[in-house]
Design a protein around this motif. Sequence first.
Motif, short mmCIF file in Angstrom:
data_model
loop_
_atom_site.label_atom_id
_atom_site.label_comp_id
_atom_site.label_asym_id
_atom_site.label_seq_id
_atom_site.Cartn_x
_atom_site.Cartn_y
_atom_site.Cartn_z
N ALA A 178 11.60 64.35 -30.04
CA ALA A 178 11.56 65.39 -29.00
C ALA A 178 12.43 65.00 -27.81
O ALA A 178 12.97 65.87 -27.12
N ALA A 179 12.59 63.69 -27.57
CA ALA A 179 13.40 63.23 -26.43
C ALA A 179 14.89 63.36 -26.73
O ALA A 179 15.72 63.17 -25.84
N ALA A 180 15.22 63.66 -27.98
CA ALA A 180 16.64 63.77 -28.37
C ALA A 180 17.06 65.22 -28.57
O ALA A 180 18.25 65.48 -28.80
N ASN A 186 20.45 60.43 -26.17
CA ASN A 186 19.28 59.98 -26.93
C ASN A 186 19.44 60.27 -28.41
O ASN A 186 19.01 59.48 -29.26
N LEU A 187 20.05 61.41 -28.72
CA LEU A 187 20.27 61.73 -30.13
C LEU A 187 21.21 60.71 -30.77
O LEU A 187 20.95 60.24 -31.89
N ARG A 188 22.27 60.34 -30.06
CA ARG A 188 23.20 59.34 -30.62
C ARG A 188 22.48 58.02 -30.85
O ARG A 188 22.66 57.37 -31.87
N ASP A 193 20.06 54.10 -34.45
CA ASP A 193 18.90 53.27 -34.82
C ASP A 193 18.44 53.58 -36.25
O ASP A 193 18.00 52.68 -36.97
N PHE A 194 18.51 54.85 -36.64
CA PHE A 194 18.15 55.18 -38.03
C PHE A 194 19.14 54.53 -39.01
O PHE A 194 18.74 54.03 -40.06
N LYS A 226 14.49 52.20 -13.66
CA LYS A 226 14.79 53.51 -14.24
C LYS A 226 13.71 53.88 -15.25
O LYS A 226 13.36 53.09 -16.11
N ALA A 227 13.20 55.07 -15.14
CA ALA A 227 12.11 55.48 -16.02
C ALA A 227 12.63 55.77 -17.41
O ALA A 227 13.79 56.10 -17.59
N ASP A 228 11.76 55.64 -18.42
CA ASP A 228 12.11 56.07 -19.76
C ASP A 228 12.32 57.57 -19.72
O ASP A 228 11.69 58.28 -18.94
N PRO A 229 13.17 58.09 -20.62
CA PRO A 229 13.45 59.52 -20.57
C PRO A 229 12.28 60.38 -21.00
O PRO A 229 12.30 61.58 -20.86
#
Length: 235
Positions: A178-180, A186-188, A193-194, A226-229
């Motif tokens: 959901a964050a991507a 974030n999607l990249r 990571d996948f 910095k906060a997590d997204p």
Amino acid sequence: MAHARNLPVPAVDSVEEKEHRLENLLGQVRSCHECELGKTRTNPVFGFGSASARIMFVGEAPGYHEDRQGIPFVGRAGKLLDQLLDRIGLNRSQVYIANVLKCRPPDNRDPLIEEINHCRSYLEQQISIIGPAAICTLGNFATKLLTGKSDGISRVHGRPQPYPDFEKTFIYPVYHPAAALYTPSNLRALEHDFDNLRDLLSNNTQAQDEPVPLRSDPVVETPQGKADPEQMGLF
Ligand code: URA
């Protein structure tokens, strides 16, 4: 990875035994009213996939569509998860997908500490029954719960962590899909990571008893403060 630790390994049951144990646990979840979410849910969302999966994916909590259908990750974040699985040559029936919470928090608010504490034993039992080689935690809530650490997802995504309960299981944190959805960076990171997860899993198959190697490329640290997204709260 700390492979010298003397930790228990999950019981080695047949697939049929695992399915039977999961079915029993599902019965317990269906009748669970330990917290207020039991009053507002339409359906509990127990989990989906193979009882003998080598990899589990653990999200945060059901949303609107999941609550309606009783199946995890069937909304937009779920479509992205399906694409990411496809990217690494997997599909839902080959993995196991679950959440930290089995019931939807009203208005999709963050899980509360007491809800997580009531629900965590269901997830821990699912992990123990399935005995996966890897647990891919999607976002902060699953990552913090299962690592037992407060490090946020921006800091630890893509870095294998020990699973404190079983020596041969590692945790692999990634951003929550959901964050991507609306944040290309974030999607990249998630796609990257996948891709590394696919490599880790194939290494893990080739040498079951060897330590899982840590990723060699540098991790981009989150600037202090910095906060997590996503999911900013500690629990
Ligand atoms: N987000 C989650 O964390 N879990 C779901 O099942 C759906 C969306």
